[in-house]
Design an enzyme around this catalytic site. Sequence first.
Site, short mmCIF file in Angstrom:
data_model
loop_
_atom_site.label_atom_id
_atom_site.label_comp_id
_atom_site.label_asym_id
_atom_site.label_seq_id
_atom_site.Cartn_x
_atom_site.Cartn_y
_atom_site.Cartn_z
N ARG A 265 30.70 137.72 32.79
CA ARG A 265 30.93 136.48 33.55
C ARG A 265 31.68 135.49 32.68
NH1 ARG A 265 24.60 135.45 35.10
NH2 ARG A 265 24.19 137.60 35.74
N ASP B 89 31.80 131.09 32.80
CA ASP B 89 31.15 129.97 33.48
C ASP B 89 32.14 129.14 34.30
OD1 ASP B 89 28.66 130.56 32.53
OD2 ASP B 89 28.90 129.32 30.73
N TYR C 47 37.56 135.21 22.33
CA TYR C 47 37.66 133.94 23.05
C TYR C 47 38.45 132.94 22.21
CZ TYR C 47 34.00 135.05 26.50
OH TYR C 47 33.27 135.59 27.52
N ARG D 239 30.52 127.75 23.41
CA ARG D 239 30.60 126.31 23.60
C ARG D 239 29.57 125.57 22.73
NH1 ARG D 239 30.32 126.20 29.89
NH2 ARG D 239 30.12 123.96 29.57
#
Lengths: 247, 247
Positions: free
Chosen positions: A50, A52, A110, A199
């Site tokens: 997934r 967000d 990422y 994050r």
Amino acid sequence: MRFKAVISYDGTDFTGFQRQNDTRTVQGELEKTLTRMNGGQMVQVQGSGRTDSGVHALGQVIHFDLPQGRPEEKLRFALDTQSPEDIAVHSIEKVPDDWHARYQPHEKTYEYHLEIGKPRSVFNRRFASYFPYPLDIEKMQKAIKYLEGTHDFTGFTATGGSVEDKVRTIYEASLRYDKDQEIIIFTFSGNGFLYKQIRNMVGTLIKIGNDRFPIERIEEILEKKDRQLAGPTAHPEGLFLKEVRYL
Amino acid sequence: MRFKAVISYDGTDFTGFQRQNDTRTVQGELEKTLTRMNGGQMVQVQGSGRTDSGVHALGQVIHFDLPQGRPEEKLRFALDTQSPEDIAVHSIEKVPDDWHARYQPHEKTYEYHLEIGKPRSVFNRRFASYFPYPLDIEKMQKAIKYLEGTHDFTGFTATGGSVEDKVRTIYEASLRYDKDQEIIIFTFSGNGFLYKQIRNMVGTLIKIGNDRFPIERIEEILEKKDRQLAGPTAHPEGLFLKEVRYL
């Protein structure tokens, strides 16, 4: 016939990747398009994982099944042009019927984009978060190295997740400053990341760069596994799933 | 006290620069903000010129008057942070009371961004137009040079404009291909541009690159002053007012 596709999306107007009732998601939109292309017969999409709400992807990987074979480039073009314009389809290839975007072993990279220039760029608003206060970039570059390696990342994940094992390996954690764009680009590559882990790591590194936390705070969070010691969760608009590499 | 400001804006959600009743414009939003900052006393904004609906600016210049002096950086910060987030204020300086953003002699530089990669980037949708068909970039580079110099640009402007004199000088007209982004960047510098002139020049150059028009078409349009000979108006989302240089 199973197909693997590499897609990108602008996460701004999606409530994340995963299908949900009554909200616009990447998986939901792709399934709608593929089902229409399949004459109304439901097609399900599986992603590598997934993302967000508000998080972007440059190279998310999905798979789906169609009842018959199709030329790959034709299928790519059809899915790309018939999907909403905030989803793009970069490549499609046939894969074995047991290939699985999520369960096939893979590494992920990422990027997190943090703009620090003044004023905030009107063109980057959707694709970078913003921190207009002093940051010691060298200090952050030292601190980020403590995240590399195999650790229990409990202190960097949101509480209440369903995953039991919170040990993950980060192969590369680094950051560089793009002077032209006045953006700090964080890069994280690893064998998997927990819910909100990146994050929370970025939010902690910002606190370190802004001299609110010492460099040693990273080791302390890893050791004590205490979310309270970490910084706030950085905003989603800066985060990009850059690449999924299958092993 | 007169102030000059350099601003940028994302033109996507504006009906152009110029104030209009009942629609959201750059001038209108700036005047609202400045009037509020001026305790409700109306402040008028003058721009170096208009930009059309959907067109962006990296370095538009405006001027406005305030009844009293203010520290420039404080004023810049206040106007930047109190303006909508699709307008940014880069610098503010005091200028003589007769300085005028529009009438002070100046040169302007525009860029036009044309994406040609496949698939279309989800991140550049608002900031580049898209042409996914073959383009002969070298041919376009030859053709664009015929636009340089002093010409009557009647054939490249929209009919019905109020400007009588359609002679303008283009100091530089060039294009380059940015391989990473798969974008062709057109650059035009001159002492002034007519209504839709740049978008009509770009639309014509695209036709030339796509082998629908010969290179000589540029000279023919300039000579015959016939809009019918030119290509279609290129989409606004690719156009950026890059810089206004006062002489």
